[in-house]
Design an enzyme around this catalytic site. Sequence first.
Site, PDB file in Angstrom:
ATOM      1  N   ASP A  68      -3.490   6.139  11.659  1.00 61.19           N
ATOM      2  CA  ASP A  68      -2.615   5.636  10.600  1.00 61.19           C
ATOM      3  C   ASP A  68      -1.312   6.421  10.652  1.00 61.19           C
ATOM      4  O   ASP A  68      -1.251   7.580  10.233  1.00 61.19           O
ATOM      5  CB  ASP A  68      -3.287   5.790   9.239  1.00 61.19           C
ATOM      6  CG  ASP A  68      -2.438   5.219   8.102  1.00 61.19           C
ATOM      7  OD1 ASP A  68      -1.270   4.867   8.350  1.00 61.19           O
ATOM      8  OD2 ASP A  68      -2.952   5.136   6.966  1.00 61.19           O
TER       9      ASP A  68
ATOM     10  N   HIS B  26       1.092   5.264   6.502  1.00 63.80           N
ATOM     11  CA  HIS B  26       0.921   5.880   5.188  1.00 63.80           C
ATOM     12  C   HIS B  26       1.091   7.396   5.305  1.00 63.80           C
ATOM     13  O   HIS B  26       1.250   7.933   6.402  1.00 63.80           O
ATOM     14  CB  HIS B  26      -0.447   5.518   4.615  1.00 63.80           C
ATOM     15  CG  HIS B  26      -0.640   4.040   4.465  1.00 63.80           C
ATOM     16  ND1 HIS B  26      -1.274   3.272   5.429  1.00 63.80           N
ATOM     17  CD2 HIS B  26      -0.279   3.191   3.486  1.00 63.80           C
ATOM     18  CE1 HIS B  26      -1.282   2.008   5.040  1.00 63.80           C
ATOM     19  NE2 HIS B  26      -0.683   1.927   3.872  1.00 63.80           N
TER      20      HIS B  26
ATOM     21  N   SER C  50       0.811  -1.223   0.000  1.00 60.34           N
ATOM     22  CA  SER C  50       0.000   0.000   0.000  1.00 60.34           C
ATOM     23  C   SER C  50       0.845   1.273   0.000  1.00 60.34           C
ATOM     24  O   SER C  50       0.346   2.342  -0.373  1.00 60.34           O
ATOM     25  CB  SER C  50      -0.946   0.008   1.210  1.00 60.34           C
ATOM     26  OG  SER C  50      -0.220  -0.133   2.414  1.00 60.34           O
TER      27      SER C  50
END
Length: 434
Positions: free
Chosen positions: A410, A413, A163
Site C-alpha cells: 500500500d 494511504h 479512503s
Amino acid sequence: MKWYVKMLALHKHKSSILKLIVMIIATFFALRVFINNSTEFPPDSSLLQKPTSIQSPSPVFLQPLHDFSPDASKFRINDEVSEKTGTCDLFAGDWIPNPAGPAYINETCNFIEEHQNCMRNGRPDSEYLYWRWKPKNCELPQFNALKFLEMMQNKTWAFIGDSISRNHVQSLICMLSKVEEAEMFYHDEEYRSKGWRFTSYNLTIYVIWSPFLAEAAIFEDFNGVASRDIELHLDRLDKKWTDLYKNLDYMIISSGKWFMKNAIYYENETILGCHHCQKNYTDLNLEFAYRKTLRFVLNFIATSDHKGLIFFRTSTPDHFEGGEWSSGGKCNRTVPFKEGEVEIKYMQKMLRQVELEEFRSAVARTSENGVRLKLLDFMQLSLLRPDGHPGPYRKLDPFANDKNAQVQYDCLHWCLPGPIDAWNDVIMEMVVDG
C-alpha cells in the site's frame, strides 16, 4: 580559470595580438565545456528521479508543482498571502528532523484501522516518525488538541471523500483523544462512514464515504476487486453528504483517485459513454468526468447560503515504484525526498490541473453568497514523503512465515502515526490560529 589567469600573467608584456590569441583559446575551451555539460541533464522519469543519495539531490529540472500550463500564474492559488514574496506559504516547504517524535502512537489510540496501523503490523523501521513539516518563511506550531476542542465546542465537522479522508479523520481523532476519548455513535454497514462525539465539548466529527461526491453504484469489495463497472451519475450529487450539508460547521471535501476506475457515465438517466468499460459505449476520458463532477460539486457549494467553513482538498499522490497497486508496485524508501527529487505522475498532474482550475472558478462566485471556501493543497507536503506509507505492513507481520513472501504493498494511504498528522497542524493554523 586558474590556467587562464596564469597565461595572462606570463604574457602581460606581450603584444596585443598574443593577448587576443590567448583570449580566443580560453573562450573556445569555456564554450566547449558549457556545451558538453548542457547535454548531460538526466532524462525524464515516469515517476521518480533516483538520486545517488538523499543528501545530494538530482538537479531541479522537474516541472514546478504549481506549473501545469504556459500560464503558471493561473494555478498559484494556495493562498493570497503566498503570492507575495517572502511571506508564509503553509503548503510549500520541506520536511525537517523532529526529535520529539509523533503526537501519539498506536498504543495510545484505539481508532487506527488495521491497514494503517504500521507499528502494530510490524514495520521494523521508525525513522519515518521523526520528521515535521516546515513551511517556507514561517514556523508551523504542532497541533494543540486542547485548544482545538475548546474552540470547536458545539461544532460539527465532516470529512467527505474516499479512503484518504477516512485515513485523515483517524489521524485527527487520535490527536484529539489525547485530551478526551472519542465515542463512536454511528457507522454504516461497512464501517466506511462513521461518526464520533467528544461529549465534554459537544464536538461531532463525521467521515462520509463518497469517493465520487456524485451518486454512484459501486460493485467491488473492500479490497477493490470489482464484479462490474461503476455506474456514475454526473448530474446527481451524493445525498450522503448533501443531506448533511446545511448542518455542518466545517467540512473537508475531496475526490480524484476513484475517477481512474472503469466506469459508465450517466446523465438524465442516459448513458453518455464510459471510461475503460467492456461495452461498446463512447469512450470518454476521466478528465471529462472529473471536471464535470467537480464543477457540479463546487457550483453547488458556491451558490449555497452555507455560512460555515468549507475546505476543498486536492487529491494526493501515491509512491508506487516498479508497478501499481495490483501489479507489484512497491515503496521501500525510509527517508523523505527533497524538492526536485520526485516528479508528479502524469495522471496526478492532470487531476490536479482540473482541481485547481475548477476551484478558482468556484471561488470567484463564492463572494456573491458569502460562502467561505478555502483550498487545502497538500500535494508537495505529501509528494515528499515516500517513506510514510504502510507498504507491505498493511497486514500483520507480512513476512513472518517467509521473508521473501510476495505481498501487496500500500503506497497510497499513510501510516498512523505518520506524515498525514501534519495535515492537522496546517488545518489548526488556518482554522484556529489563522
